[in-house]
Design a protein around this motif. Sequence first.
Motif, PDB file in Angstrom:
ATOM      1  N   TRP A  12       0.813  -1.210   0.000  1.00 46.55           N
ATOM      2  CA  TRP A  12       0.000   0.000   0.000  1.00 46.55           C
ATOM      3  C   TRP A  12       0.849   1.262   0.000  1.00 46.55           C
ATOM      4  N   THR A  38      -5.759   8.874   1.505  1.00 48.94           N
ATOM      5  CA  THR A  38      -6.022   7.810   0.536  1.00 48.94           C
ATOM      6  C   THR A  38      -4.893   6.798   0.617  1.00 48.94           C
ATOM      7  N   TRP A  40      -3.468   3.582  -1.389  1.00 47.60           N
ATOM      8  CA  TRP A  40      -3.565   2.912  -2.686  1.00 47.60           C
ATOM      9  C   TRP A  40      -2.943   1.520  -2.642  1.00 47.60           C
ATOM     10  N   ARG A  42      -0.816  -1.110  -4.358  1.00 42.03           N
ATOM     11  CA  ARG A  42       0.294  -0.843  -5.273  1.00 42.03           C
ATOM     12  C   ARG A  42       0.156  -1.502  -6.644  1.00 42.03           C
ATOM     13  N   CYS A  72     -13.931   4.588  -1.316  1.00 45.46           N
ATOM     14  CA  CYS A  72     -12.923   3.935  -2.146  1.00 45.46           C
ATOM     15  C   CYS A  72     -13.000   4.407  -3.593  1.00 45.46           C
ATOM     16  N   TRP A  74     -11.837   2.860  -7.497  1.00 37.43           N
ATOM     17  CA  TRP A  74     -11.357   1.664  -8.177  1.00 37.43           C
ATOM     18  C   TRP A  74     -11.292   1.899  -9.679  1.00 37.43           C
ATOM     19  N   SER A  76      -8.842   3.254 -11.141  1.00 34.97           N
ATOM     20  CA  SER A  76      -8.235   4.561 -11.391  1.00 34.97           C
ATOM     21  C   SER A  76      -7.153   4.439 -12.458  1.00 34.97           C
ATOM     22  N   PRO A  80      -0.490   5.287  -8.818  1.00 36.49           N
ATOM     23  CA  PRO A  80      -0.189   6.100  -7.632  1.00 36.49           C
ATOM     24  C   PRO A  80       1.294   6.135  -7.284  1.00 36.49           C
ATOM     25  N   TYR A  92      -8.009  14.812  -6.102  1.00 37.15           N
ATOM     26  CA  TYR A  92      -8.347  13.600  -6.854  1.00 37.15           C
ATOM     27  C   TYR A  92      -9.338  13.859  -7.992  1.00 37.15           C
ATOM     28  N   TRP A 176      -6.153   1.178 -10.694  1.00 39.38           N
ATOM     29  CA  TRP A 176      -5.728   0.995  -9.305  1.00 39.38           C
ATOM     30  C   TRP A 176      -6.888   1.204  -8.337  1.00 39.38           C
ATOM     31  N   GLY A 178      -8.050   2.276  -4.368  1.00 36.51           N
ATOM     32  CA  GLY A 178      -7.621   3.033  -3.207  1.00 36.51           C
ATOM     33  C   GLY A 178      -8.710   3.157  -2.164  1.00 36.51           C
ATOM     34  N   ARG A 180     -10.232   5.401   0.870  1.00 39.71           N
ATOM     35  CA  ARG A 180     -10.249   6.847   1.096  1.00 39.71           C
ATOM     36  C   ARG A 180     -11.074   7.167   2.353  1.00 39.71           C
TER      37      ARG A 180
END
Length: 196
Positions: A12, A38, A40, A42, A72, A74, A76, A80, A92, A176, A178, A180
């Motif tokens: 993360w 946030t 993320w 990896r 969250c 997803w 993305s 990151p 964001y 990706w 994340g 949040r």
Amino acid sequence: MHRDDFKNTENWLTELESGGSVTARNGKLSIDVPRGCTVWFRHELVGPLVIEYEAMAVAKGGLNDRVSDLNCFWMSQDDPSKVKRNGTFASYDMLRCYYVGLGGNANTTTRFRRYIGQAGNRPLLPEHDLSAPEFLLKPNTPQKIRIVANGKHIEYARDGKTLFTYDDPEPYVCGWFGLRTVASHLEIQKFRVWQG
């Protein structure tokens, strides 16, 4: 495809607006922050897929134990590890991804958005803006989150009940994930990504 039982945080990346902590202990990821954060995953995810995890909004008297914002991103489109942000929500806006804010705005709203990569523009359809108590957070209550990204079919469910479905004519099919939150204390466990 992926799993994390949170022996550590090596999978993360954390973006903090103003301090706080993100730690892994006893099989749980603890996010305990005074402002925006946030975290993320990896690894890039490629659909079709299902993301599952258990989450709890902690309210046990801690400094940041405000029941709010189990959120969250997803799919993305930004890596990151290459695009760093400062943890503020507005930073964001330029993402292209899907987003759910579960118990946002001090636990008064639950919303689904499809981000389109425009500053100040986070589209929200009326049917994706929920405020009834059954759609909000309960303190110290574990809940199972399930996210489906199967081509055009996008779905978000909590404890077996679908909160949002969306038929996307131009879907985000990889990207990706994340977690949040804002000014709260969350615990996450049993993170899994399945080929869907």
